[in-house]
Every structure is written in structure tokens, then in C-alpha cells.
Design a protein around this motif. Sequence first.
Motif: not given
Length: 287
Positions: A150-152, A183-186, A191-192, A195-197
Motif C-alpha cells: 500500500d506504500q505504492s 482472499r481479499s487481502g492478498i 493489485a497494489r 500499480g493499481f489504485d
Amino acid sequence: MFVMLGRYRPSSMSVLQAIVLGLIQGFSEFLPISSSGHLVLARWFFGWEEQPSDIDKAFDVALHFGTFVAVVLYFRHDLVRYVREGLRLIWNREKPIDPDGRIAWLLVVATIPAAVVGALFEDVIDERLGTPTIIGISLILFGLLLWWADQSEGRRPLTDMRTRDALIVGGAQALALNPGTSRSGITMTAARFIGFDREAAVRFSFLMSLPVIAGAVVFKVGGLFVDGVPDGLLTPMIVGVITSFLAGWVAIWGTLHIVRTRSFMPFVVYRVALGVLVLVVAAAGWR
């Protein structure tokens, strides 16, 4: 995939237990904190481990049906577009590819890795994973990984998703077969990382849960009803499904609201704190 249970003994699950487990499933399925891990920990903390393990698993999958319905209803307009445009790519190949149609098929592609791993290693996963200690470690480890991702400064929108991206996120989803990973977390983490927002990562994660949950419900709950629902389990199952649906709807809305205004940090702090608590309780032998 479903193990035949033969004659079931009567279920000792109460409606109160079903409500608690339904709330846990509904909220934790879409928050990046691991629903399967929380369901195992809830039974461990409260001493609700008297059911045969296969019945517990079938009940947990039934709870997933409630969250499945929550996703379908919440994203119903998006899903109608994706299905319509996805099917149009099949019967009208001359039309330029619509972004919604492409995303529809990418959601299918993203499901493949977890489906293959689950089919090949389900028995190993059931036998060796899912202990409180492993769940505690997983909560901490994958929570910190989410913080790192999430630092991305990723700004890619969902419409920028490509086949390679879907395979990467889908491959990450296979790790969620380990309770405690989430599942949602990984999938949000993966995705982060590419490079996805935040909102794109959350939406794709929620949508790609649909085929996974649907498949699990068909195999596990279908097998339970074929073999015969244990006496006393049907009412708690119905109550649990309704509860998980309501909690799931709130969790979807809340998660999307949080990521639009804040980071994933609140979830990271919660995961690490809970993971440490679980390891301390397990090491001290308090449970």
C-alpha cells in the motif's frame, strides 16, 4: 471435493452461534483480514469445536453464500454490463473490444490459479493448515505485506487490467487457501504491488470472489444437502446465511468508503494486533 459424511449426528450448533459466525463471515470476507481464519479462531476462542470438521466446513461455505448474494446485489449494475459485454465478445467478434467485456473474461482468468491449487491440494491444506498458530503468523505476515504494497503510488484504474495482471492477482488468490491469509487481502495486496489504485484493487478483489464462492457453495453445500442435513443444523444455517448477507453488504460499502478516503493501515494494525494476541494465547496454553 466434498467428503461423504455418512450418518450425521444431530447438530449442536445454536442460533446464537450461527449469528456470531454469520457476522464474522460477513464482515471479514470483504475486509482484508481473513474470514476463514476468523471463523476458525472464533470456534477456538469460544470452544465451539464439537461439530465434525466437514460439517463446520459446509456450514462456513453456506455462510459464504450470504456474502456471495451481497456482492451480486451490490455490484448488480456492473455485473449486468460485464456479463452482457463478455458474451457479446463471443457472438459478435467484429465489434471492437469493450473494456467491460475484457474485464469480464479477466475475472474468469483470475479464478483459474486458485481453482487448480484448491483441486490438487485441498486435502493437504485441510490437514496441515488452519491451526491457531499458523493463522496468527499469517495474519501478521500478510498484514505487513499489505502495508508494504500500500506504500505504492499506484494509480492504474480497473479498466487498465490486462491478462498478465489478472494472472498475477489470481495467483495470489491461491495463497488464500491458507486460513489467515485473507482472499481479499492478498488479492488487494497483489493489485497494489502491480500499480493499481486502491479502489480498483478492492473492486477487482470483490468481483473475482464470485466464481470462487459459487464453486465452493455448489460442491460443499450441495454435497451436504445430498447426504442429508444434520438434525438441528438447517435453522442455524439459514440464520447464518441471512446474517452474513447483511454484514457482507455493510462491509462492502464500508471498505469502498475507507479506501477512497484512507489507506489500508487500519486493517494492517488490526491484523498484527490480533495475530500477536493469538500467538500469545496459544503459547500460554490459555486455549
